[in-house]
Design a protein around this motif. Sequence first.
Motif, short mmCIF file in Angstrom:
data_model
loop_
_atom_site.label_atom_id
_atom_site.label_comp_id
_atom_site.label_asym_id
_atom_site.label_seq_id
_atom_site.Cartn_x
_atom_site.Cartn_y
_atom_site.Cartn_z
N UNK A 1 20.62 47.13 34.56
CA UNK A 1 20.12 46.32 35.79
C UNK A 1 20.34 47.03 36.93
N UNK A 2 19.24 47.00 37.95
CA UNK A 2 19.35 47.71 39.37
C UNK A 2 19.11 46.61 40.42
N UNK A 3 18.34 45.65 40.25
CA UNK A 3 17.99 44.44 41.09
C UNK A 3 17.55 43.15 40.46
N UNK A 4 17.47 42.19 41.24
CA UNK A 4 17.05 40.81 40.61
C UNK A 4 16.26 40.26 41.84
N UNK A 5 14.93 39.89 41.61
CA UNK A 5 14.28 39.23 42.62
C UNK A 5 14.02 37.67 42.14
N UNK A 6 14.66 36.70 42.84
CA UNK A 6 14.50 35.43 42.30
C UNK A 6 13.36 34.83 43.28
N UNK B 1 24.72 59.07 33.73
CA UNK B 1 24.93 58.46 35.07
C UNK B 1 25.25 56.90 34.78
N UNK B 2 26.37 56.29 35.42
CA UNK B 2 26.78 55.00 34.74
C UNK B 2 27.22 54.27 36.31
N UNK B 3 26.91 52.97 36.24
CA UNK B 3 27.40 52.19 37.54
C UNK B 3 28.72 52.31 37.67
N UNK B 4 29.33 52.22 38.79
CA UNK B 4 30.79 52.44 39.08
C UNK B 4 31.73 51.37 38.27
N UNK C 1 26.27 43.43 40.11
CA UNK C 1 27.54 44.21 39.86
C UNK C 1 28.34 43.51 38.93
N UNK C 2 28.99 44.04 38.36
CA UNK C 2 29.92 43.50 37.12
C UNK C 2 31.70 43.23 37.54
N UNK C 3 31.94 42.12 37.32
CA UNK C 3 33.31 42.29 37.57
C UNK C 3 33.90 42.02 36.19
N UNK C 4 34.94 42.49 35.96
CA UNK C 4 35.89 42.28 34.79
C UNK C 4 36.92 41.28 34.71
N UNK C 5 36.54 40.14 34.06
CA UNK C 5 37.51 38.98 33.97
C UNK C 5 38.61 39.55 33.22
N UNK C 6 38.64 40.09 32.13
CA UNK C 6 39.64 41.05 31.28
C UNK C 6 38.96 42.34 31.06
N UNK C 7 40.03 43.19 30.34
CA UNK C 7 39.25 44.63 30.00
C UNK C 7 38.07 44.72 29.13
N UNK C 8 37.84 43.43 28.63
CA UNK C 8 36.81 43.45 27.31
C UNK C 8 35.63 42.28 27.82
N UNK D 1 25.98 38.72 41.57
CA UNK D 1 24.82 38.79 42.26
C UNK D 1 25.54 39.08 43.67
N UNK D 2 24.88 39.95 44.50
CA UNK D 2 25.42 40.47 45.85
C UNK D 2 23.70 40.38 46.60
#
Length: 144
Positions: free
Chosen positions: A48-53, A118-121, A65-72, A78-79
């Motif tokens: 996923x690169x962008x979301x258009x709503x 190549x991966x998202x950070x 972007x992904x936030x990790x609530x725990x390692x798994x 969304x920003x």
Amino acid sequence: MENPMPSSLTELLAAPLPELATQWSQRLQRHLPWPCHGEQSLFIGEPLLAVVSFSCNGVEVSQPYVEWASPTTPMLRMQPAGQLPLEEAHYDELLRLVEWTIQQRLRAFRECGRCGRRMAPEMLASLQGQPVCRHCLTGRRILF
């Protein structure tokens, strides 16, 4: 006779989009080189690169972007990158905003030191000072 109010949030969310929003969504799907899917929200790219709503009044472009609530346990967030009112904006403005958002997202991607993808950070960790993707670290005792 007046139209009754929607009886639930799902009916409200499923309300038809204005014709202009539908046209813009279809044009984006044809124009962009990445896979796109969705109706009220257009999800662009794999990953996923962008979301258009789209809404009745306008369109909002967001960078995921992904936030990790725990390692798994990943949590998609969304920003917001920008909003355009439907009636006052032009399709070219939307296209520029979407392309800019995608470029910003792609600039943040890094190469895995092991497999070279190549991966998202947020999908990378560090192993001996090198960025390494979660797939390459599977089975290792590494904390993210």
